[in-house]
Design a protein around this motif. Structure first.
Motif, PDB file in Angstrom:
ATOM      1  N   ARG A 177     123.776 -36.716  30.514  1.00 33.74           N
ATOM      2  CA  ARG A 177     122.597 -37.101  31.272  1.00 33.74           C
ATOM      3  C   ARG A 177     121.739 -35.875  31.577  1.00 33.74           C
ATOM      4  N   TYR A 178     120.430 -36.086  31.550  1.00 34.98           N
ATOM      5  CA  TYR A 178     119.475 -35.045  31.911  1.00 34.98           C
ATOM      6  C   TYR A 178     118.572 -35.566  33.018  1.00 34.98           C
ATOM      7  N   PHE A 179     118.296 -34.694  33.995  1.00 41.92           N
ATOM      8  CA  PHE A 179     117.399 -35.029  35.102  1.00 41.92           C
ATOM      9  C   PHE A 179     116.297 -33.978  35.161  1.00 41.92           C
ATOM     10  N   ALA A 180     115.070 -34.431  35.338  1.00 43.77           N
ATOM     11  CA  ALA A 180     113.942 -33.508  35.496  1.00 43.77           C
ATOM     12  C   ALA A 180     113.078 -34.013  36.635  1.00 43.77           C
ATOM     13  N   GLN A 210     100.390 -26.007  47.985  1.00 42.15           N
ATOM     14  CA  GLN A 210     101.192 -25.407  46.916  1.00 42.15           C
ATOM     15  C   GLN A 210     100.404 -25.474  45.603  1.00 42.15           C
ATOM     16  N   GLU A 211     100.023 -24.326  45.096  1.00 44.66           N
ATOM     17  CA  GLU A 211      99.159 -24.300  43.913  1.00 44.66           C
ATOM     18  C   GLU A 211      99.868 -24.816  42.671  1.00 44.66           C
ATOM     19  N   VAL A 212     101.108 -24.384  42.480  1.00 44.40           N
ATOM     20  CA  VAL A 212     101.856 -24.790  41.292  1.00 44.40           C
ATOM     21  C   VAL A 212     103.031 -25.678  41.709  1.00 44.40           C
ATOM     22  N   PRO A 213     103.115 -26.887  41.184  1.00 49.00           N
ATOM     23  CA  PRO A 213     104.236 -27.774  41.535  1.00 49.00           C
ATOM     24  C   PRO A 213     105.570 -27.152  41.140  1.00 49.00           C
ATOM     25  N   GLN A 214     106.606 -27.457  41.919  1.00 47.77           N
ATOM     26  CA  GLN A 214     107.940 -26.966  41.595  1.00 47.77           C
ATOM     27  C   GLN A 214     108.590 -27.898  40.580  1.00 47.77           C
ATOM     28  N   PHE A 215     109.209 -27.306  39.568  1.00 43.23           N
ATOM     29  CA  PHE A 215     109.826 -28.089  38.493  1.00 43.23           C
ATOM     30  C   PHE A 215     111.305 -27.728  38.399  1.00 43.23           C
ATOM     31  N   PHE A 216     112.141 -28.763  38.254  1.00 40.64           N
ATOM     32  CA  PHE A 216     113.587 -28.579  38.141  1.00 40.64           C
ATOM     33  C   PHE A 216     114.100 -29.402  36.960  1.00 40.64           C
ATOM     34  N   SER A 217     115.120 -28.890  36.304  1.00 37.13           N
ATOM     35  CA  SER A 217     115.736 -29.635  35.204  1.00 37.13           C
ATOM     36  C   SER A 217     117.210 -29.243  35.103  1.00 37.13           C
ATOM     37  N   VAL A 218     118.081 -30.247  35.016  1.00 32.11           N
ATOM     38  CA  VAL A 218     119.510 -29.989  34.875  1.00 32.11           C
ATOM     39  C   VAL A 218     120.109 -30.972  33.880  1.00 32.11           C
ATOM     40  N   GLY A 219     121.251 -30.599  33.315  1.00 28.88           N
ATOM     41  CA  GLY A 219     121.968 -31.469  32.397  1.00 28.88           C
ATOM     42  C   GLY A 219     123.416 -31.612  32.831  1.00 28.88           C
ATOM     43  N   TYR A 220     123.968 -32.810  32.659  1.00 31.34           N
ATOM     44  CA  TYR A 220     125.345 -33.095  33.049  1.00 31.34           C
ATOM     45  C   TYR A 220     126.115 -33.715  31.898  1.00 31.34           C
ATOM     46  N   VAL A 221     127.365 -33.273  31.737  1.00 29.53           N
ATOM     47  CA  VAL A 221     128.327 -33.996  30.915  1.00 29.53           C
ATOM     48  C   VAL A 221     129.326 -34.586  31.902  1.00 29.53           C
ATOM     49  N   ASP A 222     129.418 -35.905  31.904  1.00 29.63           N
ATOM     50  CA  ASP A 222     130.161 -36.606  32.948  1.00 29.63           C
ATOM     51  C   ASP A 222     129.605 -36.165  34.302  1.00 29.63           C
ATOM     52  N   ASP A 223     130.437 -35.634  35.171  1.00 27.87           N
ATOM     53  CA  ASP A 223     129.948 -35.207  36.479  1.00 27.87           C
ATOM     54  C   ASP A 223     129.847 -33.687  36.589  1.00 27.87           C
ATOM     55  N   GLN A 224     129.879 -32.998  35.460  1.00 28.55           N
ATOM     56  CA  GLN A 224     129.842 -31.542  35.485  1.00 28.55           C
ATOM     57  C   GLN A 224     128.500 -31.020  34.958  1.00 28.55           C
ATOM     58  N   GLN A 225     127.796 -30.302  35.815  1.00 31.40           N
ATOM     59  CA  GLN A 225     126.525 -29.696  35.377  1.00 31.40           C
ATOM     60  C   GLN A 225     126.836 -28.589  34.374  1.00 31.40           C
ATOM     61  N   PHE A 226     126.159 -28.619  33.228  1.00 33.33           N
ATOM     62  CA  PHE A 226     126.445 -27.603  32.209  1.00 33.33           C
ATOM     63  C   PHE A 226     125.229 -26.758  31.857  1.00 33.33           C
ATOM     64  N   VAL A 227     124.009 -27.205  32.185  1.00 29.01           N
ATOM     65  CA  VAL A 227     122.805 -26.403  31.964  1.00 29.01           C
ATOM     66  C   VAL A 227     121.835 -26.628  33.117  1.00 29.01           C
ATOM     67  N   SER A 228     120.969 -25.649  33.330  1.00 26.25           N
ATOM     68  CA  SER A 228     119.878 -25.777  34.290  1.00 26.25           C
ATOM     69  C   SER A 228     118.646 -25.111  33.663  1.00 26.25           C
ATOM     70  N   TYR A 229     117.579 -24.956  34.467  1.00 27.71           N
ATOM     71  CA  TYR A 229     116.348 -24.381  33.929  1.00 27.71           C
ATOM     72  C   TYR A 229     115.790 -23.378  34.918  1.00 27.71           C
ATOM     73  N   ASP A 230     115.523 -22.184  34.425  1.00 28.64           N
ATOM     74  CA  ASP A 230     114.887 -21.140  35.220  1.00 28.64           C
ATOM     75  C   ASP A 230     113.383 -21.248  35.002  1.00 28.64           C
ATOM     76  N   ALA A 231     112.687 -21.845  35.981  1.00 28.25           N
ATOM     77  CA  ALA A 231     111.256 -22.109  35.819  1.00 28.25           C
ATOM     78  C   ALA A 231     110.439 -20.821  35.735  1.00 28.25           C
ATOM     79  N   LYS A 232     110.879 -19.773  36.431  1.00 28.54           N
ATOM     80  CA  LYS A 232     110.136 -18.516  36.384  1.00 28.54           C
ATOM     81  C   LYS A 232     110.248 -17.856  35.018  1.00 28.54           C
TER      82      LYS A 232
END
Length: 357
Positions: free
Chosen positions: A32-35, A43-65
């Protein structure tokens, strides 16, 4: 105030998104992926987040900067050898998603006749391999924490949750090639990557930890009592817990807690049932889990009496006191005898002084 990177993404999703958030059942696995993008006043620039899960374990994220997809667990680094362009390619995909999300915030504010304020736009998509061998896939969106639109991969159409979402539905369905590409991803590409991730992280993702089951009892104010079945230390998360009465599933006056994570990666939960104290022995906690070779049934048991142990300890202490007292008085008696002999000798010579014992 902006959202912290550590805040749970699931708390921002719509109702149906929450329902799709877990695995489909015993021995099932999901990717599963969530964004999420958040705009706030000032706030001039909206905050953006993104993560990925295999089952219930987060395995990737996103460094917006840095505009980079980054690993969240050690096992995902195994992909470097098999796919050297993996991080660059996925970083570009997520960056593109961020740009599209910014446009979606503007469009949705127009659809809902909004000006200013704080708003969120979210996406959740992924696939599952179920325990019975079947597969599933989904892609859906939420606006301001409510369901907005979802994709039906079987009909290649979109379901709008309200009237403003009809604008997005018409726009997306006007491009059937995009819908076809999403179907291929959910049914083929996503499943292939899920299987690869499960292989990379099999030591933690495919393990089974047996649950520990214990039943306790507490008295209630109305003459009834509550039996509490506490189940902990299990993995994977999927577990089936029921109360039975005389071997039959019992659902009256049954309450349950959420399946929650432990710090060691396992889970715990509880089920309780209110019963008549005269019938408590008729109830059992029935637990089924992948870590158990067979289902277990656990009843409340009267704790073993500690009276014998207490009596034994008291007798032992008394005996010890008696022995110590005997030694003490014997030493006192021997000492007095030595002192008397010493006094007599000193007095007869007229030159010595009695020394205190």
């Amino acid at each position: 105030m902006g959202l912290s990177r550590k805040e749970p993404f699931l708390l921002l999703l719509g109702v149906s998104a929450l329902l799709l958030g877990g695995s489909a059942g015993s021995s099932s696995h999901s990717l599963r992926y969530f964004a999420t993008i958040v705009s706030e006043p000032g706030q001039e620039v909206p905050q953006f987040f993104s993560v990925g899960y295999v089952d219930d374990q987060q395995f990737v994220s996103y460094d917006a900067k840095a505009k980079r997809r980054v690993p969240a667990v050690p096992w995902i680094r195994k992909v470097d050898k098999d796919d050297p362009q993996y991080w660059e390619r996925n970083s570009q995909i997520v960056w593109n998603t961020e740009q599209v999300f910014r446009g979606s915030l503007v469009n949705n504010a127009r659809y809902y006749n909004q000006s200013g304020g704080s708003h969120t736009w979210q996406q959740m998509y992924g696939c599952e391999l179920r325990g019975d061998g079947s597969k599933g896939g989904y892609r859906q969106f939420a606006y301001d924490g409510r369901d907005y639109i979802s994709f039906d991969k079987e009909t290649l159409t979109y379901t709008a949750a309200d009237v403003p979402a009809q604008n997005t539905k018409r726009k997306w369905e006007a491009e059937p090639a995009i819908a076809q590409g999403r179907k291929v991803y959910l049914e083929e590409i996503c499943i292939e990557w899920l299987q690869r991730y499960l292989d990379y992280g099999k030591e933690s993702l495919l393990r089974t930890d047996k649950p520990e089951v214990k039943v306790t009892r507490k008295e209630d104010y109305d003459g009834m009592e509550t039996l509490i079945c506490r189940v902990g230390g299990f993995y994977p998360k999927e577990i089936d817990i029921t109360w039975t009465k005389d071997g039959e599933v019992w659902m009256q006056d049954v309450f349950h807690g959420l399946v929650s994570p432990n710090s060691d990666g396992t889970y715990y939960t509880w089920r309780s049932v209110m019963v008549d104290p005269k019938e408590s022995e008729r109830y059992k906690c029935h637990v089924e889990h992948d870590g158990l070779p067979n289902p277990v049934d656990v009843a409340w048991e009267e704790p073993d009496s500690n009276l014998g142990i207490i009596i034994g300890c008291v007798v032992g202490v008394l005996l010890l006191i008696g022995v110590m007292a005997g030694i003490y008085f014997k030493k006192r008696q021997d000492g007095y005898k030595a002192a008397a002999a010493s006094d007599q000798g000193s007095n007869s010579s007229g030159t010595g002084t009695a020394v205190p014992i």
